[in-house]
Design a protein around this motif. Structure first.
Motif, mmCIF file in Angstrom:
data_model
loop_
_atom_site.group_PDB
_atom_site.id
_atom_site.type_symbol
_atom_site.label_atom_id
_atom_site.label_comp_id
_atom_site.label_asym_id
_atom_site.label_seq_id
_atom_site.Cartn_x
_atom_site.Cartn_y
_atom_site.Cartn_z
ATOM 1 N N ARG A 19 -2.563 0.850 35.358
ATOM 2 C CA ARG A 19 -1.495 -0.088 35.689
ATOM 3 C C ARG A 19 -0.804 -0.508 34.405
ATOM 4 O O ARG A 19 -1.426 -1.114 33.535
ATOM 5 C CB ARG A 19 -2.038 -1.317 36.404
ATOM 6 C CG ARG A 19 -0.960 -2.231 36.961
ATOM 7 C CD ARG A 19 -1.523 -3.578 37.328
ATOM 8 N NE ARG A 19 -0.631 -4.333 38.197
ATOM 9 C CZ ARG A 19 -0.670 -5.658 38.322
ATOM 10 N NH1 ARG A 19 -1.556 -6.360 37.637
ATOM 11 N NH2 ARG A 19 0.152 -6.283 39.144
ATOM 12 N N LEU A 20 0.463 -0.177 34.318
ATOM 13 C CA LEU A 20 1.252 -0.570 33.161
ATOM 14 C C LEU A 20 1.954 -1.898 33.440
ATOM 15 O O LEU A 20 2.354 -2.167 34.576
ATOM 16 C CB LEU A 20 2.304 0.492 32.831
ATOM 17 C CG LEU A 20 1.793 1.911 32.614
ATOM 18 C CD1 LEU A 20 2.969 2.815 32.219
ATOM 19 C CD2 LEU A 20 0.702 1.964 31.587
ATOM 20 N N SER A 21 2.107 -2.692 32.393
ATOM 21 C CA SER A 21 2.836 -3.951 32.481
ATOM 22 C C SER A 21 3.939 -3.970 31.444
ATOM 23 O O SER A 21 3.797 -3.383 30.363
ATOM 24 C CB SER A 21 1.903 -5.136 32.246
ATOM 25 O OG SER A 21 0.881 -5.202 33.207
ATOM 26 N N CYS A 22 5.015 -4.645 31.769
ATOM 27 C CA CYS A 22 6.130 -4.825 30.833
ATOM 28 C C CYS A 22 6.514 -6.294 30.856
ATOM 29 O O CYS A 22 7.045 -6.782 31.856
ATOM 30 C CB CYS A 22 7.303 -3.959 31.226
ATOM 31 S SG CYS A 22 8.816 -4.292 30.286
ATOM 32 N N ALA A 23 6.232 -6.976 29.762
ATOM 33 C CA ALA A 23 6.573 -8.387 29.639
ATOM 34 C C ALA A 23 7.918 -8.525 28.949
ATOM 35 O O ALA A 23 8.107 -8.022 27.837
ATOM 36 C CB ALA A 23 5.494 -9.120 28.857
ATOM 37 N N ALA A 24 8.842 -9.194 29.614
ATOM 38 C CA ALA A 24 10.189 -9.357 29.081
ATOM 39 C C ALA A 24 10.377 -10.765 28.534
ATOM 40 O O ALA A 24 9.850 -11.727 29.097
ATOM 41 C CB ALA A 24 11.213 -9.084 30.173
ATOM 42 N N SER A 25 11.121 -10.865 27.466
ATOM 43 C CA SER A 25 11.409 -12.183 26.894
ATOM 44 C C SER A 25 12.801 -12.180 26.269
ATOM 45 O O SER A 25 13.403 -11.132 26.073
ATOM 46 C CB SER A 25 10.364 -12.549 25.833
ATOM 47 O OG SER A 25 10.391 -11.630 24.762
ATOM 48 N N GLY A 26 13.309 -13.359 25.996
ATOM 49 C CA GLY A 26 14.620 -13.474 25.375
ATOM 50 C C GLY A 26 15.718 -13.799 26.369
ATOM 51 O O GLY A 26 16.840 -14.135 25.974
ATOM 52 N N ARG A 27 15.434 -13.649 27.631
ATOM 53 C CA ARG A 27 16.378 -14.035 28.680
ATOM 54 C C ARG A 27 15.615 -14.021 30.000
ATOM 55 O O ARG A 27 14.493 -13.527 30.078
ATOM 56 C CB ARG A 27 17.578 -13.095 28.768
ATOM 57 C CG ARG A 27 17.233 -11.695 29.158
ATOM 58 C CD ARG A 27 18.470 -10.814 29.251
ATOM 59 N NE ARG A 27 18.960 -10.683 30.589
ATOM 60 C CZ ARG A 27 20.183 -11.023 30.970
ATOM 61 N NH1 ARG A 27 21.022 -11.562 30.114
ATOM 62 N NH2 ARG A 27 20.592 -10.840 32.215
ATOM 63 N N THR A 28 16.233 -14.517 31.036
ATOM 64 C CA THR A 28 15.637 -14.443 32.361
ATOM 65 C C THR A 28 16.080 -13.141 33.009
ATOM 66 O O THR A 28 17.268 -12.898 33.163
ATOM 67 C CB THR A 28 16.081 -15.628 33.226
ATOM 68 O OG1 THR A 28 15.665 -16.843 32.589
ATOM 69 C CG2 THR A 28 15.448 -15.539 34.598
#
Length: 118
Positions: A19-28
């Motif tokens: 299971r891969l995850s991608c955490a995004a940041s810097g904006r919604t």
């Protein structure tokens, strides 16, 4: 500063799961389409799966249909790729990506290596 950080890659035997995850940041990112791409050695980067902002529609490459599932949790600004029944040909660096229409810019994560042994 927009950042996408992938995790969850590794070495797995054929038939296994990751299971891969991608955490995004810097904006919604709740209004953005998100996607997973992959690039195998000597090959071009290819689309694996995409998911709409609300998660109601998904698109998959023919090669992963029925085995991979893309999902997202907008409250956590995170996108996932559940990969089942993995095959050696799934071996690649997997990248998370989003295209922000208002900026006309595509963003990429640094990638996470997935290796499937036969």
């Amino acid at each position: 500063q927009v950042q996408l950080v992938e995790s969850g890659g590794g070495l797995v035997q054929a038939g296994g799961s990751l299971r891969l995850s991608c955490a995004a940041s810097g904006r919604t990112f709740s209004s953005d389409v998100m996607g997973w791409y992959r690039q195998a050695p000597g090959k071009e980067r290819e689309l694996v799966a995409t998911i709409t902002s609300t998660g109601d529609r998904t698109i998959y490459a023919d090669s992963v249909k029925g085995r991979f599932t893309i999902s997202r949790d907008n409250a956590k600004n995170t996108v996932y790729l559940q990969m089942n029944s993995l095959k050696p040909e799934d071996t690649a660096v997997y990248y998370c990506s989003t295209y922000i229409l208002s900026r006309k810019v595509r963003y990429w994560g640094q990638g996470t290596q997935v290796t499937v042994s036969s």
